[in-house]
Write a protein that holds these residues in place. Structure first.
Motif, PDB file in Angstrom:
ATOM      1  N   GLN A  25     -34.509 -34.408 -34.792  1.00 48.78           N
ATOM      2  CA  GLN A  25     -33.993 -34.628 -36.143  1.00 48.78           C
ATOM      3  C   GLN A  25     -35.127 -34.960 -37.121  1.00 48.78           C
ATOM      4  O   GLN A  25     -35.084 -34.558 -38.282  1.00 48.78           O
ATOM      5  N   LYS A  26     -36.136 -35.695 -36.641  1.00 51.08           N
ATOM      6  CA  LYS A  26     -37.302 -35.969 -37.488  1.00 51.08           C
ATOM      7  C   LYS A  26     -38.018 -34.661 -37.829  1.00 51.08           C
ATOM      8  O   LYS A  26     -38.455 -34.458 -38.972  1.00 51.08           O
ATOM      9  N   ASP A  27     -38.122 -33.763 -36.848  1.00 52.91           N
ATOM     10  CA  ASP A  27     -38.731 -32.459 -37.106  1.00 52.91           C
ATOM     11  C   ASP A  27     -37.938 -31.679 -38.154  1.00 52.91           C
ATOM     12  O   ASP A  27     -38.514 -30.997 -39.005  1.00 52.91           O
ATOM     13  N   HIS A  28     -36.622 -31.791 -38.085  1.00 50.29           N
ATOM     14  CA  HIS A  28     -35.783 -31.088 -39.059  1.00 50.29           C
ATOM     15  C   HIS A  28     -36.041 -31.610 -40.474  1.00 50.29           C
ATOM     16  O   HIS A  28     -36.209 -30.839 -41.421  1.00 50.29           O
ATOM     17  N   VAL A  29     -36.104 -32.931 -40.612  1.00 54.62           N
ATOM     18  CA  VAL A  29     -36.354 -33.513 -41.933  1.00 54.62           C
ATOM     19  C   VAL A  29     -37.730 -33.090 -42.439  1.00 54.62           C
ATOM     20  O   VAL A  29     -37.897 -32.745 -43.618  1.00 54.62           O
ATOM     21  N   ARG A  30     -38.713 -33.099 -41.538  1.00 49.37           N
ATOM     22  CA  ARG A  30     -40.064 -32.700 -41.946  1.00 49.37           C
ATOM     23  C   ARG A  30     -40.112 -31.214 -42.319  1.00 49.37           C
ATOM     24  O   ARG A  30     -40.858 -30.811 -43.216  1.00 49.37           O
ATOM     25  N   GLN A  31     -39.310 -30.416 -41.635  1.00 49.07           N
ATOM     26  CA  GLN A  31     -39.242 -28.991 -41.975  1.00 49.07           C
ATOM     27  C   GLN A  31     -38.637 -28.804 -43.372  1.00 49.07           C
ATOM     28  O   GLN A  31     -39.095 -27.963 -44.153  1.00 49.07           O
ATOM     29  N   ILE A  32     -37.621 -29.613 -43.700  1.00 49.36           N
ATOM     30  CA  ILE A  32     -37.029 -29.560 -45.037  1.00 49.36           C
ATOM     31  C   ILE A  32     -38.071 -29.930 -46.094  1.00 49.36           C
ATOM     32  O   ILE A  32     -38.169 -29.299 -47.149  1.00 49.36           O
ATOM     33  N   ILE A  33     -38.864 -30.944 -45.783  1.00 50.77           N
ATOM     34  CA  ILE A  33     -39.913 -31.369 -46.718  1.00 50.77           C
ATOM     35  C   ILE A  33     -40.937 -30.256 -46.907  1.00 50.77           C
ATOM     36  O   ILE A  33     -41.444 -30.040 -48.020  1.00 50.77           O
ATOM     37  N   LEU A  87     -33.132 -25.505 -40.890  1.00 53.01           N
ATOM     38  CA  LEU A  87     -33.889 -25.214 -39.672  1.00 53.01           C
ATOM     39  C   LEU A  87     -34.979 -26.237 -39.415  1.00 53.01           C
ATOM     40  O   LEU A  87     -35.741 -26.587 -40.318  1.00 53.01           O
ATOM     41  N   ASP A  88     -35.038 -26.711 -38.167  1.00 53.33           N
ATOM     42  CA  ASP A  88     -36.168 -27.532 -37.752  1.00 53.33           C
ATOM     43  C   ASP A  88     -37.260 -26.608 -37.215  1.00 53.33           C
ATOM     44  O   ASP A  88     -37.142 -25.384 -37.274  1.00 53.33           O
ATOM     45  N   ALA A  89     -38.310 -27.188 -36.694  1.00 58.94           N
ATOM     46  CA  ALA A  89     -39.451 -26.374 -36.249  1.00 58.94           C
ATOM     47  C   ALA A  89     -39.062 -25.423 -35.120  1.00 58.94           C
ATOM     48  O   ALA A  89     -39.472 -24.254 -35.105  1.00 58.94           O
ATOM     49  N   LEU A  90     -38.258 -25.912 -34.164  1.00 59.34           N
ATOM     50  CA  LEU A  90     -37.862 -25.070 -33.028  1.00 59.34           C
ATOM     51  C   LEU A  90     -36.996 -23.899 -33.498  1.00 59.34           C
ATOM     52  O   LEU A  90     -37.217 -22.747 -33.105  1.00 59.34           O
ATOM     53  N   LYS A  91     -35.999 -24.207 -34.339  1.00 60.77           N
ATOM     54  CA  LYS A  91     -35.126 -23.138 -34.835  1.00 60.77           C
ATOM     55  C   LYS A  91     -35.897 -22.151 -35.709  1.00 60.77           C
ATOM     56  O   LYS A  91     -35.614 -20.953 -35.710  1.00 60.77           O
ATOM     57  N   THR A  92     -36.861 -22.658 -36.455  1.00 60.45           N
ATOM     58  CA  THR A  92     -37.676 -21.770 -37.290  1.00 60.45           C
ATOM     59  C   THR A  92     -38.414 -20.753 -36.428  1.00 60.45           C
ATOM     60  O   THR A  92     -38.454 -19.554 -36.745  1.00 60.45           O
ATOM     61  N   ALA A  93     -38.986 -21.225 -35.321  1.00 63.20           N
ATOM     62  CA  ALA A  93     -39.697 -20.317 -34.410  1.00 63.20           C
ATOM     63  C   ALA A  93     -38.741 -19.305 -33.789  1.00 63.20           C
ATOM     64  O   ALA A  93     -39.061 -18.117 -33.658  1.00 63.20           O
ATOM     65  N   GLU A  94     -37.545 -19.759 -33.414  1.00 64.13           N
ATOM     66  CA  GLU A  94     -36.550 -18.861 -32.821  1.00 64.13           C
ATOM     67  C   GLU A  94     -36.108 -17.792 -33.826  1.00 64.13           C
ATOM     68  O   GLU A  94     -36.015 -16.609 -33.496  1.00 64.13           O
ATOM     69  N   PHE A  95     -35.828 -18.218 -35.049  1.00 60.04           N
ATOM     70  CA  PHE A  95     -35.402 -17.275 -36.078  1.00 60.04           C
ATOM     71  C   PHE A  95     -36.498 -16.251 -36.363  1.00 60.04           C
ATOM     72  O   PHE A  95     -36.233 -15.060 -36.536  1.00 60.04           O
ATOM     73  N   ARG A  96     -37.751 -16.729 -36.404  1.00 60.09           N
ATOM     74  CA  ARG A  96     -38.872 -15.828 -36.692  1.00 60.09           C
ATOM     75  C   ARG A  96     -38.963 -14.747 -35.618  1.00 60.09           C
ATOM     76  O   ARG A  96     -39.097 -13.547 -35.943  1.00 60.09           O
ATOM     77  N   ALA A  97     -38.865 -15.147 -34.364  1.00 59.03           N
ATOM     78  CA  ALA A  97     -38.978 -14.183 -33.267  1.00 59.03           C
ATOM     79  C   ALA A  97     -37.820 -13.183 -33.287  1.00 59.03           C
ATOM     80  O   ALA A  97     -38.023 -11.973 -33.112  1.00 59.03           O
ATOM     81  N   LYS A  98     -36.602 -13.673 -33.516  1.00 55.84           N
ATOM     82  CA  LYS A  98     -35.433 -12.787 -33.526  1.00 55.84           C
ATOM     83  C   LYS A  98     -35.488 -11.796 -34.686  1.00 55.84           C
ATOM     84  O   LYS A  98     -35.183 -10.609 -34.520  1.00 55.84           O
ATOM     85  N   LEU A  99     -35.895 -12.282 -35.847  1.00 60.17           N
ATOM     86  CA  LEU A  99     -35.927 -11.401 -37.014  1.00 60.17           C
ATOM     87  C   LEU A  99     -37.036 -10.361 -36.898  1.00 60.17           C
ATOM     88  O   LEU A  99     -36.854  -9.202 -37.301  1.00 60.17           O
ATOM     89  N   GLN A 100     -38.184 -10.742 -36.367  1.00 58.80           N
ATOM     90  CA  GLN A 100     -39.268  -9.775 -36.185  1.00 58.80           C
ATOM     91  C   GLN A 100     -38.847  -8.663 -35.224  1.00 58.80           C
ATOM     92  O   GLN A 100     -39.142  -7.480 -35.461  1.00 58.80           O
TER      93      GLN A 100
END
Length: 737
Positions: free
Chosen positions: A163-171, A326-339
């Motif tokens: 959850q901290k990663d998610h907040v930092r990703q929002i920032i 999206l947090d950092a993990l979800k961001t990486a997952e989305f990037r891989a799927k979209l590419q």
């Protein structure tokens, strides 16, 4: 010759003349044919829409008849009114008395209590939601403390880190926004305080100190960072307060779509499925849904539709709402799927916002594939709805007296009316339990009253009348200037009395409204408590309502039932106003009258023109037949025979071509009924009471067509017949010479 023989001979001559004067016959007959055709087809369509719309209004919220207090300043409009706010209706104090009175009237099957109002609701922005979850994890961690098992500690630590990663990703997203602002705006236009807040919140030092004092860090983020995310939705929702059990039984088209119905005796809220999808869903997902509906239901294409192209542009430029989730993990997952989906090489540093923009840049060729991919691969990782089923909704509204009241209500599910799934008009009202509605409207519920009475008892509150309030506050024994001169009971007995709190009577009509006392109690209602709050079974029966829906066992008895309701109410001491479903639908109900007026005017114009043309044609034909008419007069035909001959001739033409026109109109109605007229907009869904309108043929419309044709044919032949009656045998001989 008898009158019957005269008509028979006149009819034979008329039929013979149809072939002799073909041009006149087809001109006159064509006009009559079209008029009869329009009467049958037009009235059938209007009657069918009237019937369908009545099913929509009656089956969705209005019932057959709506009843409210006759002394109300405004007229009741359950839908389609001029304003979306409250209507100034005088409350009916006792629903049980109202219901008992209405059930005495013949054909009244059931009575559903109601009240309609609206309120502004905000679900908070993405940062608010993320910080709330983070606070929940921190609170649980601190509550368990040393009592936590190693497994619980590990689970909470993992959740906290994610959850901290998610907040930092929002920032990080906010940092990108600020960077774009700096590139586009002048230095003076950039708020330096906002920049400092974002930079501080993104710093490693801030997060290094988070675990030392998490509540202080959360407070800083909530007070300074959260206001910078302006993605909160402020919604105006209209709702019906009602007995939800009675409502679902009386309006059998209502079906629960998501979640469950509100249990009896519980407070609860049901979103209209249309509102839930249209206003609470992730905007990118909703735009994809709208494109899909337009392509499948209306056959539109992105290439030719400006609206669909706008949806595509908005999805490509407004990816921020997805990134914020999206947090950092979800961001990486989305990037891989979209590419992979876009056929691009894997690059862990590629900006996700750009990938989302490319993905949402859909066209007619790839739309369905990307729509399926979004819901299959991306949607499960996103919060698709601002308010989830099971959440507690805080609704704030102005009471009748003008102060703000708030109520916490659990959201149990969504509902819709069968056949009206795509209708904005039928889906514009949400449902709320009647007890919560009364509380928001400014009337005291039994549980709130019990809490206030307990508070009064603990605070030693004394209630006095309005007349005595000034004396109690400032008079003898009040503790004012006269207190020193007049010893109190405490001074004479030596006992110390608790301080008194004076509460004066409220304004008549809103006596139960005590905002100063109620507000602390409202603040104490937690989400868990909101889900568990119940009210006595008779709470709905013995309380206030603003209006009521009346369901009849025979809809055809509506006209007779309306005055009967008002008369019965007067006997029982109730000043009631009863209106039909059409009146209660407001502007929407007036649509059918407008359609009838337009159709009637069109028919009037057509037959007026027909009357003139037919009259001129018959006059010309009469002048051409002077010799024939003079010969008939010479061999003994009376003027009445000539009159009858020409009138019957016009009627025969009218009946033949009018019959053909009515037959053609009826045949077309049957064909349209078999195929159905598809509803291509949400308004048509409501007017058609479903996805297709299937018109029906009413025998009355056929009879009406024949009647109009008969009147027009007769009227148009009178002047030519009058001219023919004046023809003499001598004029016929002169014509021959």
């Amino acid at each position: 010759m008898s009158s019957l023989d005269t008509v028979r001979v006149s009819a034979q001559i008329a039929v013979r003349n149809l072939g002799a004067h073909r041009l006149k016959t087809f001109i006159v007959g064509g006009i009559i044919f079209f008029g009869a055709f329009l009467v049958v087809l037009g009235n059938s369509l209007v009657d069918s829409i009237d019937s369908a719309m009545s099913r929509s209004v009656i089956g969705s919220v209005a019932g057959n008849i709506q009843v409210y207090d006759k002394r109300s300043k405004d007229e009741l409009a359950v839908m389609g009114g001029m304003t979306m706010g409250d209507q100034d209706l005088t409350q009916i104090d006792d629903f049980a008395k109202l219901r008992d009175s209405l059930l005495k009237v013949p054909h009244v099957k059931s009575v559903v209590p109601m009240g309609i109002s609206g309120a502004l609701v905000t679900s908070g922005n993405t940062i608010d939601i993320a910080l709330e979850r983070l606070r929940g994890i921190v609170r649980k961690q601190l509550e368990l403390g040393a009592k936590a098992t190693p497994e619980e500690r590990q689970t909470l630590a993992t959740q906290l880190a994610a959850q901290k990663d998610h907040v930092r990703q929002i920032i990080t997203v906010l940092q990108g926004d600020m960077k774009n602002i700096k590139a586009l705006a002048t230095e003076a236009a950039v708020n330096k305080e906002d920049v400092e807040v974002i930079e501080k919140s993104a710093s490693d030092a801030f997060w290094a100190g988070f675990d030392k004092d998490p509540y202080a860090a959360l407070e800083y983020l909530e007070n300074h960072l959260a206001p910078l995310a302006v993605d909160a939705d402020l919604l105006f929702i209209r709702y019906v307060g009602t007995d939800l059990g009675s409502f679902s039984k009386s309006f059998d088209r209502m079906k629960i779509v998501d979640g469950t119905t509100v249990p009896p005796g519980r407070r609860g809220f049901l979103f209209s499925k249309f509102i839930y999808e249209d206003q609470l869903k992730l905007k990118a997902a909703r735009r994809l849904d709208k494109i899909k509906e337009a392509k499948e239901l209306r056959g539109e294409t992105i290439a030719k539709s400006e609206e669909l192209q706008r949806f595509v542009r908005e999805n490509t430029t407004q990816v921020r709402e997805v990134l914020l989730q999206l947090d950092a993990l979800k961001t990486a997952e989305f990037r891989a799927k979209l590419q992979k989906e876009l056929g691009l090489p894997a690059d862990p540093k590629e900006e996700l916002g750009g990938l989302l923009a490319k993905f949402f840049a859909t066209d007619d060729a790839n739309f369905q594939e990307r729509y399926d991919f979004f819901y299959r691969e991306l949607a499960p990782a996103l919060e698709l709805y601002r308010v989830r089923i099971g959440d507690v909704l805080t609704i704030k509204a102005f009471t009748k007296s003008g102060y703000v009241q708030s109520v916490n209500i659990p959201v149990y599910g969504t509902f819709q009316f069968e056949g009206l799934e795509k209708s904005t008009l039928a889906g514009g009202l949400n449902l709320m339990d009647l007890v919560s509605f009364r509380e928001l409207y400014g009337f005291m519920s039994s549980d709130k009253l019990a809490e206030i009475q307990a508070l009064r008892a603990s605070a030693h509150v004394k209630e006095v009348s309005r007349e005595n309030a000034e004396a109690e506050l400032f008079g003898e024994g009040s503790g004012g200037d006269d207190a020193a001169a007049a010893p109190t009971a405490a001074a004479t007995t030596g006992k110390k009395e608790p301080p008194r709190h004076i509460v004066a009577d409220a304004t008549p009509g809103v006596k139960a409204e005590l905002p100063d006392l109620a507000s602390p109690l409202t603040a104490k209602l937690r989400r868990e408590e909101a889900r568990g709050r119940v009210f006595p079974p008779d709470e709905v029966e013995r309380g206030v309502v603003l209006n009521a829906a009346v369901i009849l066992d025979d809809p055809k008895a509506m006209r007779a039932t309306i005055p009967a309701i008002e008369a019965q109410g007067k006997k029982d001491g109730l000043e009631l106003k009863a209106i039909s479903w059409q009146q209660s639908a407001g502007l929407i109900g007036n649509f059918i009258w407008l359609a009838r007026i337009i159709l009637s005017v069109a028919i009037l114009i057509i037959f007026t023109v027909a009357l003139v043309i037919i009259n001129n044609s018959l006059v010309m034909a009469t002048l051409e037949r002077v010799r024939e008419i003079g010969t008939l007069r010479a061999i003994g035909a009376q003027r009445t025979f000539i009159l009858t001959m020409l009138v019957v001739e016009a009627i025969v033409i009218g009946l033949i071509f009018g019959g053909l026109g009515a037959l053609a109109g009826g045949a077309l109605v049957k064909v349209i009924a078999a195929v159905g007229i598809p509803a291509k907009s949400d308004v048509q869904f409501f007017f058609f009471s479903g996805p297709r309108l299937r018109p029906f043929l009413n025998a009355f419309n056929v009879v009406l067509a024949f009647f109009i044709v008969l009147v027009v044919s007769t009227a148009s032949s009178l002047y030519p017949a009058w001219l023919a009656m004046r023809v003499t045998p001598r004029q016929a001989m002169q014509e021959e010479e």
